[in-house]
Write a protein that holds these residues in place. Structure first.
Motif, PDB file in Angstrom:
ATOM      1  N   LEU A   1      44.393  42.175  53.517  1.00 42.01           N
ATOM      2  CA  LEU A   1      43.324  41.190  53.421  1.00 42.01           C
ATOM      3  C   LEU A   1      43.330  40.413  54.727  1.00 42.01           C
ATOM      4  O   LEU A   1      44.330  39.787  55.077  1.00 42.01           O
TER       5      LEU A   1
ATOM      6  N   ARG B   1      41.915  37.300  56.767  1.00 45.85           N
ATOM      7  CA  ARG B   1      41.268  36.037  56.405  1.00 45.85           C
ATOM      8  C   ARG B   1      41.699  34.942  57.382  1.00 45.85           C
ATOM      9  O   ARG B   1      42.872  34.867  57.773  1.00 45.85           O
TER      10      ARG B   1
ATOM     11  N   HIS C   1      37.744  27.688  52.111  1.00 46.98           N
ATOM     12  CA  HIS C   1      37.800  28.703  51.063  1.00 46.98           C
ATOM     13  C   HIS C   1      37.884  27.992  49.716  1.00 46.98           C
ATOM     14  O   HIS C   1      38.668  27.057  49.542  1.00 46.98           O
TER      15      HIS C   1
ATOM     16  N   GLY D   1      44.693  33.759  48.799  1.00 47.05           N
ATOM     17  CA  GLY D   1      43.706  34.584  48.117  1.00 47.05           C
ATOM     18  C   GLY D   1      44.241  34.996  46.759  1.00 47.05           C
ATOM     19  O   GLY D   1      45.367  34.659  46.378  1.00 47.05           O
ATOM     20  N   TRP D   2      43.420  35.713  46.028  1.00 48.97           N
ATOM     21  CA  TRP D   2      43.855  36.299  44.763  1.00 48.97           C
ATOM     22  C   TRP D   2      44.597  37.595  45.045  1.00 48.97           C
ATOM     23  O   TRP D   2      44.260  38.330  45.988  1.00 48.97           O
TER      24      TRP D   2
ATOM     25  N   ARG E   1      38.318  36.161  38.411  1.00 42.68           N
ATOM     26  CA  ARG E   1      38.723  35.471  39.634  1.00 42.68           C
ATOM     27  C   ARG E   1      37.648  35.624  40.702  1.00 42.68           C
ATOM     28  O   ARG E   1      37.094  36.701  40.881  1.00 42.68           O
TER      29      ARG E   1
ATOM     30  N   PHE F   1      38.544  28.814  45.801  1.00 43.21           N
ATOM     31  CA  PHE F   1      39.016  29.794  44.825  1.00 43.21           C
ATOM     32  C   PHE F   1      38.862  29.200  43.424  1.00 43.21           C
ATOM     33  O   PHE F   1      39.237  28.055  43.173  1.00 43.21           O
TER      34      PHE F   1
ATOM     35  N   ASP G   1      44.500  40.362  43.579  1.00 48.21           N
ATOM     36  CA  ASP G   1      43.676  41.569  43.493  1.00 48.21           C
ATOM     37  C   ASP G   1      42.679  41.694  44.643  1.00 48.21           C
ATOM     38  O   ASP G   1      41.923  42.658  44.699  1.00 48.21           O
ATOM     39  N   GLU G   2      42.684  40.741  45.580  1.00 44.76           N
ATOM     40  CA  GLU G   2      41.878  40.885  46.795  1.00 44.76           C
ATOM     41  C   GLU G   2      42.577  41.750  47.838  1.00 44.76           C
ATOM     42  O   GLU G   2      41.933  42.186  48.803  1.00 44.76           O
ATOM     43  N   VAL G   3      43.871  41.974  47.685  1.00 44.08           N
ATOM     44  CA  VAL G   3      44.640  42.733  48.679  1.00 44.08           C
ATOM     45  C   VAL G   3      44.634  44.208  48.291  1.00 44.08           C
ATOM     46  O   VAL G   3      45.205  44.574  47.258  1.00 44.08           O
TER      47      VAL G   3
ATOM     48  N   HIS H   1      35.804  33.780  44.608  1.00 45.90           N
ATOM     49  CA  HIS H   1      36.032  33.066  45.867  1.00 45.90           C
ATOM     50  C   HIS H   1      34.724  32.998  46.640  1.00 45.90           C
ATOM     51  O   HIS H   1      33.932  33.935  46.630  1.00 45.90           O
TER      52      HIS H   1
END
Length: 337
Positions: free
Chosen positions: A24, A26, A262, A13-14, A137, A264, A16-18, A139
């Motif tokens: 996060l 997933r 996924h 993931g990115w 960013r 991205f 900044d998703e956490v 997804h």
């Protein structure tokens, strides 16, 4: 379980998703995971299943750098060890969850599901070009196998037919394009389209004048398992001056399950860029690739005996590279150069 290549870097993931103080959750490579940012700024990835009664740890809580199960309170540290037994006993030695190392590079989080001794962060593909503030960013999840998504990206000739309303290449690949497929020592496979002396797209004609011609490059780079980057230039053929700034975008695919992926990517800010993304990816690419997945109905790609065209060269080369990597991991043959 699907036959995923294990000794590769996959994107989880990115960064900044956490969320700070959380995680996060997933599904990756057909297993549920939690990705956590630790107090020291590093990351870890824990299997999202308590070994006690198999409850999802994502239904629990975070206490510092530990995750406590919401069912019976066992707590697990960043390495997956049980470090908290709420009733005061010594945690059983087998009370642990799988933990994978996570590396942050260029705003993305990469994990290695294979042999830890082979995990070299220096082999993570270079995406330094997508770290600027102009890159938003993003997804989404596509209901198709990740290799079918790769096929779509590594064969850019489909833009002539599927993306008439979005990218509008208007036959320039067919009439003026030259394709070159290259392999590099670091495992990269390039599918390069170079278009020369072509008619400009309609939106560019007012700024170029009557009878103007354009040169364009569409170059896409692949690294195993499905990590791609697309580079585009567009210039006035007479002057060599760029018509628009050079563009570079990541297209990174990580399997969610055998039948979903996924996706991205980055895009520019603003409603026009969002509208173009929705048109090209959601309205054009996604329905077609998902339809291909449904038509195969679980049949192996090669068992379906696909017709192979010259424009498929890069996509086929990527598929064969993955086959070689799977055989190497199974001990059947060394990885090919």
């Amino acid at each position: 379980m699907s036959d995923y290549v294990r000794n590769c870097w996959y994107m989880a993931g990115w960064a900044d998703e956490v969320p700070d103080g959380g995680w996060l959750a997933r599904r990756l490579l057909d297993q549920p995971w939690l990705v956590l940012r630790l107090a020291d700024g590093g990351y870890t990835m824990l299997a999202d299943r308590c070994p006690h009664r198999f409850a999802p740890l994502s239904l629990g809580e975070r206490v510092g750098d530990t995750v406590r199960c919401g069912y019976h309170g066992l707590g697990f540290d960043a390495a997956g060890r049980c470090v908290h037994e709420p009733f005061g006993g010594t945690p059983p030695q087998n009370a642990r969850v799988t933990s994978l190392p996570v590396i942050e590079r260029h705003g993305a989080l990469w994990f290695w599901p294979g042999d830890p001794a082979l995990a070299d962060p220096a082999t993570i593909a270079d995406f330094a070009f997508c770290t600027g503030p102009e890159h938003l960013r993003a997804h989404f999840t596509m209901q198709a196998n990740y290799e079918l998504v790769t096929d779509n990206l590594m064969d850019l000739s489909h833009a002539e037919f599927l993306h008439k309303e979005s990218f509008g290449t208007n036959g320039t690949l067919l009439r003026h394009g030259r394709q070159t497929v290259l392999s590099e020592d670091d495992g990269a496979i390039w599918n390069n389209w170079d278009i020369t002396q072509a008619e400009p797209p309609e939106w560019a004609r007012p700024m170029l004048g009557e009878g103007a011609r354009i040169n364009q490059t569409l170059h896409i780079r692949w690294h195993a398992p499905a990590t791609m980057a697309l580079f585009i230039t567009l210039e006035d053929a007479a002057t060599g001056q760029p018509i628009v700034p050079a563009m570079a975008n990541p297209h990174i695919i990580t399997p969610e399950t055998p039948g979903s992926s996924h996706y991205f990517f980055t895009r520019e800010h603003g409603p026009e860029a969002e509208a173009l993304f929705r048109k090209a990816f959601i309205e054009e690419d996604e329905p077609m690739v998902e339809a291909v997945h449904r038509q195969l109905g679980g049949e192996d790609f090669w068992d379906a005996r696909p017709v192979v065209l010259p424009t498929d060269a890069a996509a086929i080369r990527a598929r064969r590279r993955l086959m070689q990597l799977r055989r190497a991991e199974a001990g059947a043959e060394p990885p090919a150069d």
